[in-house]
Design an enzyme around this catalytic site. Structure first.
Site: not given
Ligand code: BEZ
Length: 239
Positions: A55, A138
């Site tokens: 993110c 997402r």
């Molecule tokens: C992230 O790195 O944004 C992420 C990865 C796995 C689950 C939720 C967020």
């Protein structure tokens, strides 16, 4: 708060629907969506959680490309099910501490919605229990200046978005609207465009006989024409 289970019905907005309306608190104050964005394209997107690496890379990229989206008359609005203070602390940390792929001191100035009740996330089908019951996937909703959903992409938690593709989608939709054409596989501005079959999108019958200048027909159902980048960007670009 309602518990999610296998039988909970989940609203999944569709392409062509009016974007579901909501009011929300964001890092830039309250917003009235999509009403206050009328006249602009909007990308409404969700991310799973603040203070997570994928993110963070996405937010830095969105913020860095915000000018390119603005040139296409497109505003950005983010959402996660975190609270406002988490959003503020995360965005401050990004600005003050994170340098990534040549991006640093990145300031996120577009609104990031707090959605701790998941009300908005549920309205937009962003909570997909097979992936997570506590985080939004997402999602990307491309919404046009009349508030109509024109494209939707959902990515899983582990997969960061492709920003070339998001910009390509915007340019392709705006090109289709402005020139009444469609865009073929892997189209990029400057490539040939598809002239839709006669009778659709106001295309005249003459095309069938191959009489319309500048149109190449491979068969009656597959006709293309040139459309330069210059012509496209002169027409669709705002600045
Ligand atoms: C992230 O790195 O944004 C992420 C990865 C796995 C689950 C939720 C967020």
């Amino acid at each position: 708060m309602e518990q999610m289970n296998e039988t909970t019905s989940i609203a999944m907005p569709r392409i062509g629907d009016k974007a579901p309306a909501f009011k929300a608190v964001t890092t830039q104050g309250e917003i009235d969506f999509p009403k206050q964005f009328e006249g602009s394209w909007v990308i409404l997107f969700s991310h799973p959680a603040d203070f997570t690496p994928v993110c963070t890379s996405e937010f830095m990229t969105f913020a860095t490309l915000e000018g390119k989206f603005a040139e296409l008359n497109c505003k950005l609005v983010g959402l996660s099910v975190d609270g406002l203070y988490s959003h503020i602390a995360w965005l401050r940390t990004i600005k003050e501490k994170i340098a990534y792929k040549g991006m640093k001191n990145v300031e996120v100035t577009f609104p990031l919605i707090e959605d701790i009740t998941m009300e908005v996330a549920r309205k937009y089908g962003m909570i997909q229990p097979g992936e997570s019951t506590t985080k939004a996937v997402r999602a990307v909703f491309v919404i046009d200046p009349k508030g109509i959903i024109r494209a939707i992409i959902y990515y899983p938690l582990s997969l960061g978005r492709n920003f070339d593709e998001l910009l390509r989608i915007l340019v392709a939709l705006q090109t289709a609207d402005a020139f009444q054409v469609a865009t073929p596989a892997d189209w990029r501005p400057g490539d040939e465009v598809i002239v839709p079959p006669p009778g659709s999108c106001g295309v005249a019958k003459e095309r069938v006989e191959g009489k319309q200048e500048g149109i190449t027909c491979h068969d009656w159902f597959f006709c293309t024409k040139k459309l330069s980048q210059d012509e496209i960007f002169k027409t669709i670009r705002r600045t």
